[in-house]
Design an enzyme around this catalytic site. Sequence first.
Site, short mmCIF file in Angstrom:
data_model
loop_
_atom_site.label_atom_id
_atom_site.label_comp_id
_atom_site.label_asym_id
_atom_site.label_seq_id
_atom_site.Cartn_x
_atom_site.Cartn_y
_atom_site.Cartn_z
N HIS A 130 0.84 -1.19 0.00
CA HIS A 130 0.00 0.00 0.00
C HIS A 130 0.88 1.25 0.00
O HIS A 130 2.00 1.22 0.51
CB HIS A 130 -0.89 0.03 1.24
N SER A 182 8.79 -22.55 10.17
CA SER A 182 7.56 -22.08 10.81
C SER A 182 7.60 -20.59 11.17
O SER A 182 8.62 -20.06 11.62
CB SER A 182 7.30 -22.88 12.09
N ALA A 214 12.98 -20.18 11.24
CA ALA A 214 11.71 -19.91 11.90
C ALA A 214 11.65 -18.46 12.38
O ALA A 214 12.60 -17.94 12.97
CB ALA A 214 11.53 -20.86 13.09
N THR A 229 12.76 -9.59 3.52
CA THR A 229 12.39 -8.37 2.79
C THR A 229 13.21 -8.16 1.52
O THR A 229 12.97 -7.22 0.78
CB THR A 229 12.59 -7.14 3.70
N LYS A 230 14.19 -9.05 1.28
CA LYS A 230 14.98 -8.94 0.05
C LYS A 230 15.39 -10.32 -0.42
O LYS A 230 15.28 -11.30 0.34
CB LYS A 230 16.21 -8.06 0.28
N ARG A 285 18.75 -11.94 7.36
CA ARG A 285 20.06 -11.77 6.73
C ARG A 285 20.70 -13.14 6.56
O ARG A 285 20.35 -14.10 7.26
CB ARG A 285 20.96 -10.85 7.55
N ARG A 287 24.82 -18.13 6.80
CA ARG A 287 25.92 -18.85 6.17
C ARG A 287 25.40 -19.61 4.97
O ARG A 287 24.19 -19.70 4.75
CB ARG A 287 26.60 -19.81 7.15
#
Length: 220
Positions: A117, A152, A170, A175-176, A190, A193
């Site tokens: 949005h 999960s 989990a 987001t990338k 992030r 490894r």
Amino acid sequence: MNGINEWDRMVSGKLYNAGSKELYKNHALGMTRCERFNRIPLWMYGLKRHALTKLIPSSKGKGLAIFAPFYCEYGMNIIVGKDCFVNYNCTFLDVSPITLEDGVWIGANVTLATPSHPFLPEERLFCEYPDGVHDLEYSKPITIKKNCWICSSATIIGGVTIGENSIVAAGAVVTKDVPPNSIVAGVPARVIREIDEKDRMNVWETYINNEVPLSVRERE
């Protein structure tokens, strides 16, 4: 407007009017089929399998397994490969396409959310425009490549591709894009490894010997 219908706007990532009558039919149909799939008892296997195929047409003949309850918006915007598995209580907001390639496993309580949005409230909320009141939003696709494991309670937002063989830990919020053969964790997620030969457990030998499974890395 401009000869472009709202469905085409929606699936192509353009701004679309979420409140349009044009989208209502497909949205209501998808949610109705979802409710029906969830209501059918597990012992009525044939009927439940048929309901799943109606909900997600791309799943026909692909060996998709989903544990109810499962929630989605359209179903027809979910594209699955062979032998995918989705555990309990997952939500797929398939405004843009959600693609699961072969061998993708999805843990319980996972959310795949393609919608987005505008940030400014005057652009995000219902507003009067020259041709009427619109609820303008947009979306971005999600692609999960072959042999990934999404653990999960992870959340993956629109516009993300998860690389082949990767694991999302989990509770992670992705987001990338995630590179192939990687483990990602955290909020936002992030790379922790790479997955490598030290992760090998020699599962068959461990199984027949009735041993506790330990990777090469854990044995070191």
